[in-house]
Design an enzyme around this catalytic site. Structure first.
Site, PDB file in Angstrom:
ATOM      1  N   GLU A 280     -73.645  16.838 -59.945  1.00 44.75           N
ATOM      2  CA  GLU A 280     -74.484  16.196 -58.901  1.00 44.75           C
ATOM      3  C   GLU A 280     -75.123  14.917 -59.415  1.00 44.75           C
ATOM      4  O   GLU A 280     -75.307  14.021 -58.575  1.00 44.75           O
ATOM      5  CB  GLU A 280     -75.553  17.191 -58.426  1.00 44.75           C
ATOM      6  CG  GLU A 280     -74.989  18.390 -57.699  1.00 44.75           C
ATOM      7  CD  GLU A 280     -74.241  19.359 -58.622  1.00 44.75           C
ATOM      8  OE1 GLU A 280     -74.635  19.462 -59.798  1.00 44.75           O
ATOM      9  OE2 GLU A 280     -73.272  19.971 -58.168  1.00 44.75           O
TER      10      GLU A 280
ATOM     11  N   ASP B 244     -73.128  28.073 -56.073  1.00 40.74           N
ATOM     12  CA  ASP B 244     -73.731  29.352 -56.462  1.00 40.74           C
ATOM     13  C   ASP B 244     -74.303  30.112 -55.273  1.00 40.74           C
ATOM     14  O   ASP B 244     -75.514  30.163 -55.062  1.00 40.74           O
ATOM     15  CB  ASP B 244     -74.820  29.107 -57.511  1.00 40.74           C
ATOM     16  CG  ASP B 244     -74.254  28.464 -58.763  1.00 40.74           C
ATOM     17  OD1 ASP B 244     -73.013  28.451 -58.918  1.00 40.74           O
ATOM     18  OD2 ASP B 244     -75.043  27.969 -59.573  1.00 40.74           O
TER      19      ASP B 244
ATOM     20  N   ASP C 259     -68.053  20.897 -63.267  1.00 43.40           N
ATOM     21  CA  ASP C 259     -69.273  21.509 -62.729  1.00 43.40           C
ATOM     22  C   ASP C 259     -70.457  20.571 -62.981  1.00 43.40           C
ATOM     23  O   ASP C 259     -70.319  19.557 -63.675  1.00 43.40           O
ATOM     24  CB  ASP C 259     -69.471  22.850 -63.459  1.00 43.40           C
ATOM     25  CG  ASP C 259     -70.628  23.669 -62.923  1.00 43.40           C
ATOM     26  OD1 ASP C 259     -71.029  23.479 -61.766  1.00 43.40           O
ATOM     27  OD2 ASP C 259     -71.140  24.520 -63.691  1.00 43.40           O
TER      28      ASP C 259
HETATM   29  O1  MIG Z   1     -76.187  26.014 -64.678  1.00 45.80           O
HETATM   30  O2  MIG Z   1     -71.145  27.152 -66.081  1.00 45.80           O
HETATM   31  O3  MIG Z   1     -71.927  26.633 -60.201  1.00 45.80           O
HETATM   32  O4  MIG Z   1     -70.025  28.426 -61.151  1.00 45.80           O
HETATM   33  O5  MIG Z   1     -70.568  29.652 -63.617  1.00 45.80           O
HETATM   34  C1  MIG Z   1     -75.136  26.821 -64.236  1.00 45.80           C
HETATM   35  C2  MIG Z   1     -72.003  28.131 -65.616  1.00 45.80           C
HETATM   36  C3  MIG Z   1     -73.830  26.196 -64.564  1.00 45.80           C
HETATM   37  C4  MIG Z   1     -72.956  26.548 -62.345  1.00 45.80           C
HETATM   38  C5  MIG Z   1     -71.696  26.807 -61.564  1.00 45.80           C
HETATM   39  C6  MIG Z   1     -71.214  28.190 -61.867  1.00 45.80           C
HETATM   40  C7  MIG Z   1     -70.968  28.343 -63.343  1.00 45.80           C
HETATM   41  C8  MIG Z   1     -72.246  28.027 -64.119  1.00 45.80           C
HETATM   42  N1  MIG Z   1     -72.711  26.683 -63.769  1.00 45.80           N
END
Ligand code: MIG
Length: 751
Positions: free
Chosen positions: A393, A468, A390
């Site tokens: 980016e 999200d 995650d």
């Molecule tokens: O700043 O890990 O898109 O699926 O649950 C948020 C927590 C960080 C973003 C992801 C989301 C995940 C969440 N993450």
């Protein structure tokens, strides 16, 4: 690059040279190389005079294509380079370009390469009725005519349905002129901006902030042939483990351990099929990668193995930011090795994410990717089955642009550069490190990695979800064109957070979403309930499990997932097809029916493979809908009623019904409901045969062990079922290929 006025075009060609390898055209402003890679693929690459742009790609892989025969003609003031399929004409007087396919379709007309400052772009004339698809991860309509879009990986939590850009950048377009297809790929990792005038107008433009104009044009005729080329050029997903096609349940976050166990128990007690449970960031100790929270998860190997005994795989999250903390081994080894993203002055960049201050591994460095990949050993050893990358980016808290500074420095595997150049491939290189590490650690196993950020070609390393989204009806609706375009862009293993990530789904929204979600290639429910996501009390947030809405809804949701598990043999067969052809799992109608103009803009129906058509309910309070059936006969999947296609019909869709149709002439392998994929091992395959008007049908089934690479050594079984004869005297034949034993097979003929 705002308009032609402020730009400098390539302009008159002063000199050209032609060798076996390529044709080179030089103007006062720059150089254009034209290289035919195959009879239907040409690459145009232009650099500005004095620009030293490395010729390397993160997306393109060796193809094994044979170099085609090329004819060169000089006619008037034009040079024409042509293969049997494609011609490129360069005007020596103006430097403008025209690309034609063999059937004389203008792929690019009056195209002008131009520079503006560091930026480069292409402006051309597009036929008024051309449709444009693909373009990676996008909200908005299926057809991208009349839209502007950017390529700059962006973390936007709870994004509205107008948001652009999103997390992934795949600058590829699949274009349709009536039934004829071609594709183009602008391989440039800097920020890009594309703009296509609406249907009826002709302006088209794409620009990149820096780098080369590196354009691949694919002119193959049918859309499936273009996708075949495109996925040869940038690679295909490899066959996923079978369990990854099962239903997956996720929340931010399930913890402590007792909660995870309870979720698992509920699935089994309630007989709701499920294969995967996710652990989001809170399983870690202070959000430190490759650690476990000691109180919440005191005995991870025991938990993971108990879940495994119940038929669940565990997938855990890893973020790129490595917490700055003396004595933390991941940090210490990273700091010591020094392959980190650096500030312009050469000092390591430190920025906050979940763990607080973090170093950012420089995944553009092979040594760093290898270091990163090795950390997965501990998690694999204790039985964790899959990995979720995650924030890649990458997202940085409280930072301008919510990411690294634009002048941050990367090593770039020998071609160093700044963040502007590497931003769009950071996530891709992260999952590359993850997947290559997993492959090195468990060479004979298939792996499952899920990524949020990506660039073209990332399907070689990971599946993707759409980040999200929101728990609302518009977000459900756009999930269809989003996934369709994603699949056309090469990323076929994709899905959104079912039920929506941000906000609260109503029972009806969740039920309708799960109905269609059961047919998404990647089928996962996920939602935000953590205190950090703005909910002070994790236990006070409405839950989003299939049983969260009361008994009646639970029954509907169970049936949705049962459908997925019944169809798994078919789904798996379709997934195996992608690895050989590049045809996505979830297909827009035009991909199968390019000759039918009515299919061009249908974005609320789709096909799974070629034989199942789904027309989901995407609005609140709606219990029937209109839908278009392509020409031919179709069967209502539920009633078996045979329907004439090539027209619109109205399907009734009470709250517990997903409108679904089987193509006449198909044979679809299914199975009885199981609670998880491993349970199906020795259960029979049930062929659902749907005869066409001549009482013929044909279908395939692909089987293997679902876990290892043994299939690459011939240990698979491909069965072809053929129906002939008459209704009174049906004849079926089964033909087998491959050395795998496979499951028993039963045949049921509809009608
Ligand atoms: O700043 O890990 O898109 O699926 O649950 C948020 C927590 C960080 C973003 C992801 C989301 C995940 C969440 N993450």
């Amino acid at each position: 690059m705002p308009s032609r006025k402020n730009t400098t075009p390539l302009g008159p060609i002063r000199k050209f040279t032609i060798t076996e390898e390529k044709a080179t055209f030089r103007s006062r402003q720059g150089t254009l190389d034209v290289v035919f890679l195959k009879d239907d693929v040409v690459r145009l690459r232009a650099v500005k005079k004095g620009q030293n742009e490395p010729d390397r790609s993160f997306a393109v892989i060796p193809t094994g294509w044979d170099k085609p025969e090329t004819r060169i003609t000089v006619r008037g003031d034009s040079v024409i380079l042509a293969t049997s399929n494609l011609s490129v004409r360069i005007s020596l007087k103006t430097g403008r370009i025209r690309i034609l396919s063999a059937d004389r379709t203008d792929l690019f007309r009056n195209a002008e390469i131009a520079w503006s400052g560091a930026g480069v772009g292409l402006i051309w004339k597009m036929p008024k009725d051309r449709h444009i698809y693909g373009t990676g991860e996008r909200t908005g309509p299926l057809d991208k005519r009349g839209t502007r879009m950017a390529y700059w990986n962006t973390d936007r939590s709870g994004y509205p349905v107008e948001q652009d850009p999103l997390y992934q950048s795949i600058p590829f377009a699949l274009c349709m002129d009536g039934p004829r297809a071609h594709g183009f790929f602008f391989d440039n990792t800097f920020r890009q901006d594309w703009e296509f005038s609406p249907l009826g107008k002709t302006k088209a433009k794409m620009t990149a902030d820096d780098g080369a104009l590196d354009l691949y044009v694919m002119a193959s005729g049918t859309p499936s042939a273009v996708l075949e080329r495109w996925t040869e050029l940038t690679g295909r997903m490899s066959l996923p483990p079978l369990w990854a096609l099962g239903y997956q349940q996720c929340k931010w976050s399930y913890y402590p351990e007792s909660v995870v166990r309870d979720i698992a128990d509920q699935f089994r007690q309630r007989s709701i099929p499920c294969d995967v449970i996710y652990l989001d960031i809170d399983y870690m100790d202070a959000y430190k990668d490759f650690t476990w929270h000691p109180e919440r998860f005191p005995d991870p190997p025991k938990l993971v193995s108990d879940l495994r005994d119940q038929g669940f795989r565990t997938v855990v999250m890893l973020d790129p930011g490595v917490k700055v903390e003396e004595g933390y081994d991941v940090y210490e080894t990273l700091k010591q090795a020094g392959f980190v993203v650096r500030n312009a002055d050469g000092t390591p960049f430190i920025g906050p994410v979940w763990p607080g201050d973090c170093l950012f591994p420089d995944f553009t460095d092979a040594a760093c990717r290898e270091w990163w990949g090795k950390w997965y050993k501990g998690l694999l050893d204790l039985g964790v089955a899959g990995f979720w990358n995650d924030m890649n980016e990458p997202a940085v808290f409280d930072a301008p642009g919510h990411s690294l500074p634009l002048d941050a420095v990367f090593s770039g595997d020998g071609y160093p550069g700044d963040h502007r150049r590497f931003h769009n491939i950071y996530g891709m290189q992260m999952v590359r490190g993850t997947t290559e590490g997993l492959r090195a650690l468990r060479p004979d196993q298939r792996h499952f990695v899920l990524t949020r950020a990506a660039y073209a070609g990332t399907q070689r390393y990971a599946a993707a979800w759409t980040g999200d989204n929101c728990s609302d009806w518009p977000s459900l609706r756009i999930s269809i064109p989003m996934l369709l375009n994603f699949g056309l862009s090469g990323q076929a293993f994709c899905g959104p957070d079912i039920g929506g990530f941000a906000g609260t789904a109503t029972p009806e929204l969740f039920a309708r979403w799960l109905q269609v979600g059961a047919l998404y290639p990647f089928c996962r429910t996920h939602y935000a309930a953590a205190p950090q996501s703005g909910h002070p009390d994790i236990n006070a947030v409405p839950t989003q499990e299939p049983w969260s809405y009361g008994d009646e809804w639970e029954e509907i949701n169970r049936a949705s997932l049962e459908l997925r598990y019944k169809l798994l043999p078919y789904l798996y067969t379709v997934f195996e097809e992608i690895t050989r052809t590049g045809m996505p799992v979830m297909r827009p109608l035009f991909l199968q029916y390019p000759d039918d103009p009515k299919t061009a803009c249908i974005e609320d129906e789709f096909l799974i493979g070629s034989d199942l058509l789904c027309a989901p309910i995407l609005d609140e309070g709606r219990y029937s809908r209109e839908l278009y059936l392509p020409k031919g006969l179709w069967y209502d999947y539920w009633s078996g009623e045979c329907l004439e296609g090539g027209r619109k019909i109205t399907a009734s869709a009470p709250i517990d019904v997903l409108p679904l149709f089987a193509r006449a002439g198909s044979a679809i392998p299914t199975q009885d409901v199981v609670q998880h994929t491993r349970e199906a091992v020795n259960k029979p395959i049930v062929w659902q045969v749907w005869p066409d008007s001549g009482f013929k049908a044909i279908g395939t089934l692909y089987e293997d062990d679902g876990e290892t690479l043994a299939y690459t050594r011939g240990d698979f079984k491909r069965t072809t079922l053929t129906l002939s004869g008459t209704k009174e005297n049906p004849e079926t034949s089964l033909q087998h290929e491959g050395g795998y034993t496979g499951r028993p097979q039963e045949i049921v003929i509809a009608a």
